[in-house]
Design a protein around this motif. Structure first.
Motif, PDB file in Angstrom:
ATOM      1  N   GLN A 112      24.666  42.925  17.478  1.00 11.09           N
ATOM      2  CA  GLN A 112      24.257  41.982  18.529  1.00 11.09           C
ATOM      3  C   GLN A 112      24.678  40.562  18.144  1.00 11.09           C
ATOM      4  O   GLN A 112      25.162  39.800  18.978  1.00 11.09           O
ATOM      5  CB  GLN A 112      22.737  42.045  18.757  1.00 11.09           C
ATOM      6  N   ASN A 146      16.583  54.836  10.586  1.00 12.11           N
ATOM      7  CA  ASN A 146      16.232  54.019  11.747  1.00 12.11           C
ATOM      8  C   ASN A 146      16.341  52.530  11.393  1.00 12.11           C
ATOM      9  O   ASN A 146      16.858  51.737  12.180  1.00 12.11           O
ATOM     10  CB  ASN A 146      14.828  54.377  12.230  1.00 12.11           C
ATOM     11  N   LEU A 147      15.844  52.148  10.189  1.00 14.07           N
ATOM     12  CA  LEU A 147      15.922  50.755   9.741  1.00 14.07           C
ATOM     13  C   LEU A 147      17.372  50.328   9.609  1.00 14.07           C
ATOM     14  O   LEU A 147      17.753  49.227  10.039  1.00 14.07           O
ATOM     15  CB  LEU A 147      15.176  50.601   8.411  1.00 14.07           C
ATOM     16  N   GLN A 148      18.214  51.190   9.033  1.00 13.26           N
ATOM     17  CA  GLN A 148      19.646  50.878   8.904  1.00 13.26           C
ATOM     18  C   GLN A 148      20.287  50.709  10.284  1.00 13.26           C
ATOM     19  O   GLN A 148      21.079  49.801  10.496  1.00 13.26           O
ATOM     20  CB  GLN A 148      20.369  51.978   8.119  1.00 13.26           C
ATOM     21  N   LYS A 149      19.927  51.603  11.196  1.00 17.79           N
ATOM     22  CA  LYS A 149      20.494  51.524  12.554  1.00 17.79           C
ATOM     23  C   LYS A 149      20.051  50.226  13.235  1.00 17.79           C
ATOM     24  O   LYS A 149      20.844  49.579  13.924  1.00 17.79           O
ATOM     25  CB  LYS A 149      20.075  52.737  13.388  1.00 17.79           C
ATOM     26  N   GLU A 150      18.754  49.852  13.045  1.00 17.34           N
ATOM     27  CA  GLU A 150      18.267  48.596  13.644  1.00 17.34           C
ATOM     28  C   GLU A 150      19.001  47.404  13.050  1.00 17.34           C
ATOM     29  O   GLU A 150      19.358  46.465  13.771  1.00 17.34           O
ATOM     30  CB  GLU A 150      16.754  48.463  13.432  1.00 17.34           C
ATOM     31  N   GLN A 151      19.216  47.434  11.721  1.00 19.33           N
ATOM     32  CA  GLN A 151      19.964  46.352  11.082  1.00 19.33           C
ATOM     33  C   GLN A 151      21.398  46.309  11.614  1.00 19.33           C
ATOM     34  O   GLN A 151      21.947  45.243  11.869  1.00 19.33           O
ATOM     35  CB  GLN A 151      19.960  46.526   9.559  1.00 19.33           C
ATOM     36  N   GLU A 152      21.986  47.472  11.761  1.00 22.33           N
ATOM     37  CA  GLU A 152      23.346  47.549  12.304  1.00 22.33           C
ATOM     38  C   GLU A 152      23.369  47.031  13.741  1.00 22.33           C
ATOM     39  O   GLU A 152      24.275  46.287  14.128  1.00 22.33           O
ATOM     40  CB  GLU A 152      23.848  48.995  12.244  1.00 22.33           C
ATOM     41  N   ILE A 153      22.331  47.388  14.533  1.00 23.45           N
ATOM     42  CA  ILE A 153      22.235  46.904  15.918  1.00 23.45           C
ATOM     43  C   ILE A 153      22.106  45.388  15.927  1.00 23.45           C
ATOM     44  O   ILE A 153      22.781  44.685  16.689  1.00 23.45           O
ATOM     45  CB  ILE A 153      21.060  47.578  16.653  1.00 23.45           C
ATOM     46  N   THR A 154      21.239  44.847  15.034  1.00 26.61           N
ATOM     47  CA  THR A 154      21.063  43.394  14.946  1.00 26.61           C
ATOM     48  C   THR A 154      22.380  42.732  14.552  1.00 26.61           C
ATOM     49  O   THR A 154      22.780  41.720  15.133  1.00 26.61           O
ATOM     50  CB  THR A 154      19.962  43.055  13.912  1.00 26.61           C
ATOM     51  N   GLU A 168      13.052  57.162   8.894  1.00 27.67           N
ATOM     52  CA  GLU A 168      12.653  55.757   9.002  1.00 27.67           C
ATOM     53  C   GLU A 168      13.704  54.863   8.352  1.00 27.67           C
ATOM     54  O   GLU A 168      14.054  53.806   8.874  1.00 27.67           O
ATOM     55  CB  GLU A 168      11.283  55.534   8.356  1.00 27.67           C
TER      56      GLU A 168
END
Length: 154
Positions: free
Chosen positions: A40, A29-37, A26
């Protein structure tokens, strides 16, 4: 029972281990989402910069086209200016020639005016002489008539 406890302890240990793995996943996953954001957002900024650069490129191309058009127009105006200067030089040359001819004509006109005045004076003198001679002729004619009358009367 003991085997159940051991199984329960193993299951608990496994659950704890799996919970740690879930938390780690998790967190990952949170780090990856932050990296994706973040990526983007960076992608959006880069897209905006690309659009800005493309607009600038378009403006520069238009400016280059205008510059080329101005250069062509400038060359045309330079050629036209050169032709006008040549025409002005030719007109100036013609004007000087015409002025020279006008001066010569004025000199000739002055000469002919003096000649006309001299001829008019000569004509006036001849007219005066003619009048004198006419008067003398009339007087002589009268004297002749008187003489003829006298001779006839004799």
């Amino acid at each position: 029972m003991q085997s159940l406890r051991v199984e329960a302890d193993e299951a608990t240990a496994k659950v704890e281990e799996l919970q740690k793995q879930v938390k780690a996943l998790e967190h990952e996953n949170l780090q990856k989402e932050q990296e994706i954001t973040s990526l983007q957002h960076r992608n959006g900024l880069l897209d905006a910069q690309v659009e800005k650069l493309e607009a600038e490129k378009k403006d520069l191309k238009a400016s280059a086209g205008d510059t080329q058009q101005h250069a062509t127009q400038n060359e045309t105006l330079q050629r036209r200016l050169q032709l006008l200067e040549e025409e002005a030089e030719e007109a100036d040359k013609n004007l000087r020639e015409t002025n020279d001819k006008l001066r010569q004509t004025d000199v000739k006109a002055g000469h002919f005016e003096r000649k006309v005045q001299a001829l008019e004076q000569e004509r006036d003198q001849w007219e005066t002489k003619y009048e004198e001679v006419s008067k003398k002729y009339a007087a002589i004619q009268k004297d002749l008539e008187n003489l003829q009358i006298e001779i006839s009367g004799m």
